[in-house]
Design a protein around this motif. Structure first.
Motif, mmCIF file in Angstrom:
data_model
loop_
_atom_site.group_PDB
_atom_site.id
_atom_site.type_symbol
_atom_site.label_atom_id
_atom_site.label_comp_id
_atom_site.label_asym_id
_atom_site.label_seq_id
_atom_site.Cartn_x
_atom_site.Cartn_y
_atom_site.Cartn_z
ATOM 1 N N SER A 12 18.253 5.589 -24.476
ATOM 2 C CA SER A 12 19.359 7.205 -24.694
ATOM 3 C C SER A 12 19.248 7.834 -23.958
ATOM 4 N N ALA A 13 18.695 7.198 -22.171
ATOM 5 C CA ALA A 13 18.861 7.659 -20.580
ATOM 6 C C ALA A 13 20.963 6.962 -20.944
ATOM 7 N N GLY A 14 21.254 6.468 -21.634
ATOM 8 C CA GLY A 14 22.408 5.846 -20.971
ATOM 9 C C GLY A 14 22.747 4.767 -20.548
ATOM 10 N N LEU A 15 21.283 3.591 -20.400
ATOM 11 C CA LEU A 15 21.922 2.596 -20.016
ATOM 12 C C LEU A 15 22.308 1.586 -21.254
ATOM 13 N N GLU A 16 23.160 0.384 -20.642
ATOM 14 C CA GLU A 16 23.119 -0.392 -22.015
ATOM 15 C C GLU A 16 23.326 -1.926 -20.693
ATOM 16 N N GLY A 17 23.827 -2.673 -22.338
ATOM 17 C CA GLY A 17 23.634 -4.112 -21.508
ATOM 18 C C GLY A 17 22.604 -5.016 -20.443
ATOM 19 N N SER A 18 23.510 -5.438 -19.064
ATOM 20 C CA SER A 18 22.425 -6.359 -18.514
ATOM 21 C C SER A 18 21.370 -5.131 -17.753
ATOM 22 N N ILE A 41 6.575 3.500 -18.312
ATOM 23 C CA ILE A 41 7.282 3.025 -16.897
ATOM 24 C C ILE A 41 8.977 2.804 -17.298
ATOM 25 N N ALA A 42 9.739 2.941 -18.656
ATOM 26 C CA ALA A 42 10.846 2.792 -18.752
ATOM 27 C C ALA A 42 11.270 4.079 -18.774
ATOM 28 N N LYS A 43 11.064 5.432 -18.926
ATOM 29 C CA LYS A 43 10.893 6.188 -18.777
ATOM 30 C C LYS A 43 10.544 7.024 -17.397
ATOM 31 N N ALA A 44 10.143 6.595 -16.454
ATOM 32 C CA ALA A 44 10.029 7.013 -15.213
ATOM 33 C C ALA A 44 11.413 6.034 -14.324
ATOM 34 N N ALA A 45 11.396 4.554 -14.410
ATOM 35 C CA ALA A 45 12.214 3.878 -13.601
ATOM 36 C C ALA A 45 13.765 4.935 -14.710
ATOM 37 N N ALA A 81 5.554 10.197 -15.564
ATOM 38 C CA ALA A 81 6.806 9.748 -16.496
ATOM 39 C C ALA A 81 7.286 11.199 -16.871
ATOM 40 N N PRO A 82 6.518 11.887 -17.776
ATOM 41 C CA PRO A 82 7.525 12.942 -17.987
ATOM 42 C C PRO A 82 7.221 13.951 -17.267
ATOM 43 N N SER A 83 7.216 13.953 -15.948
ATOM 44 C CA SER A 83 7.488 14.585 -14.701
ATOM 45 C C SER A 83 8.530 14.441 -13.787
ATOM 46 N N ILE A 84 8.736 12.774 -13.472
ATOM 47 C CA ILE A 84 9.404 12.348 -11.877
ATOM 48 C C ILE A 84 10.884 13.488 -12.615
ATOM 49 N N GLY A 85 11.011 13.003 -13.290
ATOM 50 C CA GLY A 85 12.411 13.675 -13.742
ATOM 51 C C GLY A 85 12.662 14.758 -13.099
ATOM 52 N N LYS A 86 11.963 15.632 -13.266
ATOM 53 C CA LYS A 86 12.960 17.335 -13.198
ATOM 54 C C LYS A 86 12.847 17.605 -11.384
ATOM 55 N N ILE A 87 12.592 16.536 -10.327
ATOM 56 C CA ILE A 87 12.968 16.662 -9.294
ATOM 57 C C ILE A 87 13.645 15.727 -8.209
ATOM 58 N N LEU A 88 13.816 14.401 -9.019
ATOM 59 C CA LEU A 88 15.103 13.326 -8.639
ATOM 60 C C LEU A 88 16.427 13.355 -8.722
ATOM 61 N N PRO A 89 16.783 14.697 -9.009
ATOM 62 C CA PRO A 89 18.387 15.268 -8.952
ATOM 63 C C PRO A 89 18.380 15.889 -7.616
ATOM 64 N N LEU A 90 17.702 16.884 -7.086
ATOM 65 C CA LEU A 90 17.243 17.672 -6.279
ATOM 66 C C LEU A 90 17.347 16.888 -4.966
#
Length: 188
Positions: A12-18, A41-45, A81-90
């Protein structure tokens, strides 16, 4: 079932294949060692991989960094996992490594602050430094600084060193610091 949920999260996050399979494998290993649910774990990673895609970080490295954050902090992957995505792009945009983001979150959670609060506070700091308001610009100018200079310092010296330098330069002037960080979350 757990692996299927994690695959859904990853794809759902756009990763595919290997890349998707590598992340699933690393997330499952993280779950086996007690890091949390494979899906969490997958969501945060996935958030780490997405934000730091230009650094060529691998799935295994992202899960290892996540594990270090959880181990050093007072939190679980399911909380992070639910909160880390808020900060990573910045953070990635400003040249802050995930290691430093993770260290920041771990430090604050050890002080009893939730992962959500820690990431919200860090987001407020970075947002105010990316696009400072008039009062923040005036506070920086008062000490011979600029927002661009602070951003350059973060990229060159790291977030913690830059924030410590700002605290020294502001010499306890909490009113000016409040203007710089612009919100209760950032000031905290």
């Amino acid at each position: 079932s757990e692996l299927a949920d994690a695959v859904f999260t990853i794809t759902s996050a756009g990763l595919e294949g290997s890349k998707a399979m590598d992340l699933l494998k690393s997330s499952a290993k993280g779950s086996v060692i007690g890091l949390g649910e494979t899906k969490d774990i997958a969501k945060a990673a996935t958030a780490i991989l997405t934000a730091y895609k230009d650094t060529n970080i691998t799935a295994a490295q992202s899960v290892n960094l996540l594990a270090k954050t959880v181990k050093e902090g007072n939190l679980e992957a399911s909380e992070l996992a639910p909160s880390i995505g808020k900060i990573l792009p910045l953070a990635a945009e400003m040249g802050i490594t995930f290691e430093e983001v993770g260290a920041n979150v771990a430090t604050f959670t050890r002080l009893g602050i939730s992962a959500s609060e820690a990431t919200t506070s860090l987001k407020a700091v970075l947002s105010n430094l990316i696009k400072p308001g008039k009062k923040a610009q005036e506070a920086l100018a008062k000490y011979g600084l600029s927002a661009q200079g602070v951003r350059d310092s973060i990229s060159k010296n790291g977030l913690a060193a830059t924030l410590q330098d700002l605290l020294k330069k502001f010499d306890g002037n909490t009113e000016s610091l409040g203007h710089l960080f612009g919100s209760v979350e950032g000031f905290a």
